[in-house]
Design a protein around this motif. Sequence first.
Motif, PDB file in Angstrom:
ATOM      1  N   UNK B  90       4.629 -29.384  44.627  1.00  0.00           N
ATOM      2  CA  UNK B  90       4.879 -28.436  43.737  1.00  0.00           C
ATOM      3  C   UNK B  90       5.731 -28.243  42.510  1.00  0.00           C
ATOM      4  N   UNK B  91       6.321 -29.659  42.365  1.00  0.00           N
ATOM      5  CA  UNK B  91       7.198 -29.824  41.362  1.00  0.00           C
ATOM      6  C   UNK B  91       6.772 -31.426  40.839  1.00  0.00           C
ATOM      7  N   UNK B 177       6.608 -26.665  36.997  1.00  0.00           N
ATOM      8  CA  UNK B 177       6.813 -26.197  38.351  1.00  0.00           C
ATOM      9  C   UNK B 177       5.624 -25.550  38.907  1.00  0.00           C
ATOM     10  N   UNK B 178       5.178 -25.861  40.282  1.00  0.00           N
ATOM     11  CA  UNK B 178       4.116 -25.057  41.103  1.00  0.00           C
ATOM     12  C   UNK B 178       2.765 -25.002  40.010  1.00  0.00           C
TER      13      UNK B 178
END
Lengths: 242, 240
Positions: B90-91, B177-178
């Motif tokens: 997720x990063x 991010x995400x």
Amino acid sequence: MSKLRVHNIEAESGSNVVLGAAGDVVTLASDSIQTNLYKDSGGNTIFQSDGAGTLSNVNSGLSGAGPKLILSQTASSSTSISFTSGIDSTYDHYIFYCLNMHPSSDGVVFEWQVSTNGGSSYGVTMTSSAYRAYHYESDSGAGIAYVPADDLSNETDYQHAIEQVGNDSDQSCSGILQLFSPSSTVSVKTWLSHFNTCHKDNVTLDEYTSGYVNSTSAINAINFRMASGNVDAGTIKMYGVA
Amino acid sequence: MATIFTDNIGPRKPTQDITLGTTGETIVFPGNDLRVNTFKDKGGNTLWTSNGSGTLSSVNSGLKGNLALVSTQNPSGVASVGFTIDSTYDLYIFKLIDINPSADDTRITVNFSADGGSSFMTKTSTYFRVVHDVNNTSTGIAYDTGDDLAQSTANQKLCHGIGSAADECGAGDLYLFAPTSTTYVKHWFSTMNVYYPAAGGYSIECFTAGYSNTTSAINHVKYEIATGNFDGTIKMYGLS
């Protein structure tokens, strides 16, 4: 070359079975070796498996010096998110990754404070600076400026990470907070923060804040929250860097 | 204590396993080393496998740490490179190292796609930079309205123009991010420093940030030089 054919070798007495002697190389020509606990010759645990592939007690030399995930927490209509354990002298560099923090209220500040008493109270004196760039989706304005409203001058208020977070269903903020040597009892604790958000008026905000916790007491907890309302959703991951 | 002297211990019957010790016992190897390619736990789960030349695979995640190098590309004389991403992490963190363009004073750019690079997402962004020249005659910090994006699918400039001489380059990073969220827009930010080839040379630190204004999952990230080709290294890491 002599060869011993056997299915099972057990200790004759005691609890140790010894294979080879100093200087020997023991080669397992089989496909694999299977055991749950691996130690060095000094009896120091290298790592341990629970038999289902989940490891514990992993020697720090095996996983390198990169960030180690200590705790991940996900908000669900939460008033705040606190980390009250895991911040200790194990690491001298902690990183908090905040992913898609979504507020219940529109246009609110995402903010944080630290504790020296395990989270019983949050309000340690900080001094900080803040600046941010902005740009409207409509291209009607853009720029960079210092943000006096987001800094602290030896105050115990919550530190703003970023302002005006929108709460449309697709809006949130994400960013990184780095905290250095929180367990020091000698020096103040410096920190760096960088966040991006969708401002409630459809503006991208890119905000940098940094400062120090003006205390020589060890920090052992941190609290993140929206300045008003709840944190409806979002995940914060705390890593330690060796 | 009984000792058996032998050079080889084999199974009593072919293909049969050999068991050493019983529960609670410790197997000790006083020798210099233990050699085998695959290490498993008692449940038969692989902890890692070596190919016999020291290259490991199937390494248990508990041994790898949380920051994983997912992919490295070394573009050489190409206009762009692409990275495929998914929901594993997720990063994502990209490191851009020694980006050297073929055309002088040329920028490296980034873009994000939900369809493998066939089309690119709408973005709104900011861009500001800090400059200082080698002659100490020019310094400052300023926002550059010509380098940001407002609801545009164009490539995002990550820096000012990079010099093309052999010793000139740019380097930096980008945090995404995400990227596979299907709920929120996708935040990212980047910092780069470049050798800007004017008046003897400038150091320019460039800060870009913004969001891809879509709830579609990103599955492709493209780095493209604005003019000509480029050399360098781009590494993509995932943080779990």
